[in-house]
Design an enzyme around this catalytic site. Structure first.
Site, mmCIF file in Angstrom:
data_model
loop_
_atom_site.group_PDB
_atom_site.id
_atom_site.type_symbol
_atom_site.label_atom_id
_atom_site.label_comp_id
_atom_site.label_asym_id
_atom_site.label_seq_id
_atom_site.Cartn_x
_atom_site.Cartn_y
_atom_site.Cartn_z
ATOM 1 N N ASP A 31 50.880 86.054 8.782
ATOM 2 C CA ASP A 31 51.187 84.564 8.129
ATOM 3 C C ASP A 31 49.844 83.824 8.394
ATOM 4 O O ASP A 31 50.136 83.714 9.784
ATOM 5 C CB ASP A 31 52.454 83.553 8.733
ATOM 6 C CG ASP A 31 52.171 82.840 7.566
ATOM 7 O OD1 ASP A 31 53.485 82.752 6.129
ATOM 8 O OD2 ASP A 31 51.807 82.078 6.645
ATOM 9 N N TYR A 141 50.561 85.840 -12.024
ATOM 10 C CA TYR A 141 51.017 86.390 -11.334
ATOM 11 C C TYR A 141 52.219 87.333 -11.172
ATOM 12 O O TYR A 141 52.557 87.581 -10.441
ATOM 13 C CB TYR A 141 52.005 84.821 -10.658
ATOM 14 C CG TYR A 141 52.946 84.653 -9.425
ATOM 15 C CD1 TYR A 141 52.853 85.374 -8.542
ATOM 16 C CD2 TYR A 141 54.100 84.332 -9.949
ATOM 17 C CE1 TYR A 141 53.882 85.527 -7.207
ATOM 18 C CE2 TYR A 141 55.407 84.660 -9.236
ATOM 19 C CZ TYR A 141 55.060 85.568 -8.454
ATOM 20 O OH TYR A 141 55.652 85.437 -6.665
ATOM 21 N N ASN A 170 64.829 80.967 -9.835
ATOM 22 C CA ASN A 170 64.217 79.984 -8.989
ATOM 23 C C ASN A 170 64.446 79.508 -7.938
ATOM 24 O O ASN A 170 66.247 78.535 -7.115
ATOM 25 C CB ASN A 170 64.361 78.696 -9.736
ATOM 26 C CG ASN A 170 63.445 78.770 -11.323
ATOM 27 O OD1 ASN A 170 63.852 79.835 -12.272
ATOM 28 N ND2 ASN A 170 63.072 77.593 -11.381
ATOM 29 N N PHE A 206 58.768 67.964 -17.947
ATOM 30 C CA PHE A 206 57.898 69.250 -19.417
ATOM 31 C C PHE A 206 59.090 69.849 -20.881
ATOM 32 O O PHE A 206 58.971 70.741 -20.966
ATOM 33 C CB PHE A 206 57.313 70.249 -18.212
ATOM 34 C CG PHE A 206 56.830 70.054 -17.185
ATOM 35 C CD1 PHE A 206 56.098 68.182 -17.274
ATOM 36 C CD2 PHE A 206 56.888 70.556 -16.138
ATOM 37 C CE1 PHE A 206 55.351 68.187 -16.169
ATOM 38 C CE2 PHE A 206 55.904 70.495 -15.493
ATOM 39 C CZ PHE A 206 55.106 69.095 -15.122
HETATM 40 N N1 UDP Z 1 59.893 71.026 -14.645
HETATM 41 C C1 UDP Z 1 59.739 69.959 -15.387
HETATM 42 N N2 UDP Z 1 59.343 68.622 -14.728
HETATM 43 C C2 UDP Z 1 58.188 69.205 -13.210
HETATM 44 C C3 UDP Z 1 58.829 70.546 -12.788
HETATM 45 C C4 UDP Z 1 59.718 71.410 -13.485
HETATM 46 O O1 UDP Z 1 60.290 69.319 -16.110
HETATM 47 O O2 UDP Z 1 58.078 68.038 -12.777
HETATM 48 C C5 UDP Z 1 60.759 71.899 -15.105
HETATM 49 C C6 UDP Z 1 60.119 73.337 -16.122
HETATM 50 O O3 UDP Z 1 58.986 73.143 -17.152
HETATM 51 C C7 UDP Z 1 60.670 74.221 -15.869
HETATM 52 C C8 UDP Z 1 61.907 73.483 -14.568
HETATM 53 O O4 UDP Z 1 61.947 72.952 -14.372
HETATM 54 O O5 UDP Z 1 61.379 74.327 -17.040
HETATM 55 C C9 UDP Z 1 61.772 74.877 -13.162
HETATM 56 O O6 UDP Z 1 60.732 74.526 -13.086
HETATM 57 P P1 UDP Z 1 60.190 75.289 -11.756
HETATM 58 O O7 UDP Z 1 58.417 74.680 -11.231
HETATM 59 O O8 UDP Z 1 60.705 74.700 -10.766
HETATM 60 O O9 UDP Z 1 60.341 76.722 -11.621
HETATM 61 P P2 UDP Z 1 59.281 77.952 -12.390
HETATM 62 O O10 UDP Z 1 60.757 77.418 -13.392
HETATM 63 O O11 UDP Z 1 58.540 77.467 -12.774
HETATM 64 O O12 UDP Z 1 60.019 79.130 -11.744
#
Ligand code: UDP
Length: 325
Positions: A31, A141, A170, A206
């Site tokens: 790492d 990604y 997730n 979001f």
């Molecule tokens: N999310 C949110 N506010 C934040 C971070 C994430 O509403 O500050 C939402 C994001 O739009 C998604 C979900 O939480 O729908 C999970 O996001 P995360 O970034 O944890 O994982 P991802 O699904 O993008 O891999």
């Protein structure tokens, strides 16, 4: 078995190392600590600091250690960043993985397990998402991980390498000793818990105008220890050939459900503000993990959102500044 783990100081990698050690395997972690933490590496595992971008460095480690299996976690993994800096992902993730795979082949390592991603399914036709869903990466990604999945198929055809591609939904939660510590943090559960710890004033949701149960995005949160155990199941299964599995807990939870459950677990009001949608967020991503359940008997032990958030809260409240203290 001797297992070489790249990215074994990172969030999922470090918990996989913990489970490998618990299962009695010998582990070497490689790492560069760019995203991981030295303290996250299980004390019984050997640690080598190094860059996968340095082909000679990783080749020397593979040649000397002579692993039976390689687990490849090390990668850049921020979907949003990959959209703004595509070449960082398309070049670095693919280049680092290729260096590793080339060394594996050169030194006769014929078992490789790859951390892959739900981002392969940018716009799924069907929910829950099974392994035969068409691949349409949602970001550079996802594309970089898909390239590595395809590379492994070639390694199998040309060199007889057996591989497992594990597509995480997730990753969340924590083991008692190891948890999620990213800088900057972008993931929902740790951000929500930072509000409960008083490190942030509020969480921003979001978007709440998606076609979902409460208008917020639905995701499949899978506990990191369950993910780690799936790696061990996949490793054992390589005796019988290569495989690809989607890994989720099969249940979706909305952003509002996550926040509400975190309020119950922490006893903190966790103020939430609705903001605009985040670019590239699909409304719903939920995995079908029927295949790994059917073939390996794997199923999540922490399928409840409450259990997941409780373990994360335990880690964050005992490590309020992550691994830094
Ligand atoms: N999310 C949110 N506010 C934040 C971070 C994430 O509403 O500050 C939402 C994001 O739009 C998604 C979900 O939480 O729908 C999970 O996001 P995360 O970034 O944890 O994982 P991802 O699904 O993008 O891999």
């Amino acid at each position: 078995m001797r297992v070489l783990v790249t990215g074994g100081a990172g969030y999922v990698g470090s918990v996989a190392v913990e489970e490998l050690v618990r299962a009695g395997e010998e582990v070497l972690v490689f790492d560069n600590l760019s995203f991981g933490h030295r303290e996250a590496v299980h004390p019984v595992a050997e640690f080598v600091y190094g860059e996968l971008a340095d082909a000679q460095a990783i080749d020397g480690v593979v040649a000397n250690y002579k692993p039976d299996v390689i687990m490849h976690f090390a990668a850049r993994s921020l979907v949003g960043e990959s959209v703004s800096k595509p070449f960082l992902y398309l070049r670095d993730n693919v280049n680092c993985g290729s260096n590793l795979f080339e060394s594996a082949v050169a030194h006769g390592v014929d078992r490789i397990i790859l951390s892959s991603t739900a981002n392969l399914f940018g716009e799924p036709d069907r929910i829950p998402i099974s392994e035969d869903e068409p691949i349409r990466p949602g970001s550079p990604y996802g594309e970089s991980k898909y390239t590595l999945e395809r590379s492994l198929q070639w390694l199998e055809r040309m060199f007889g390498v057996r591989y497992a591609c594990l597509r995480y939904f997730n990753a969340s939660g924590a083991s008692p000793e190891r948890g999620e510590d990213h800088d900057p943090e972008t993931h929902l559960i740790p951000l929500v818990l930072q509000v409960a710890l008083g490190r942030r004033d509020h969480i921003t949701i979001f978007g709440d105008d998606y076609a979902t149960v409460d208008g917020t995005c639905v995701r499949d949160y899978i506990h990191v220890t369950d993910l780690a155990r799936a790696h061990i199941a996949a490793m054992r299964a390589l005796d019988h050939g290569s495989r690809t599995y989607n890994l989720g807990n099969g249940r979706g939870f909305s952003v509002r459900e996550v926040i509400e459950t975190a309020r119950e677990v922490t006893g903190h009001p966790i103020p939430a503000i609705v903001g605009p949608r985040r670019a590239g967020d699909p409304a719903v991503l939920v995995a079908s993990s029927d295949k790994i359940h059917r073939e390996q008997g794997w199923q999540p032990e922490f399928a409840d959102l409450r259990d997941i958030i409780e373990t994360a809260w335990h880690w964050h409240s005992t490590h309020p500044h992550g691994y830094r203290e």
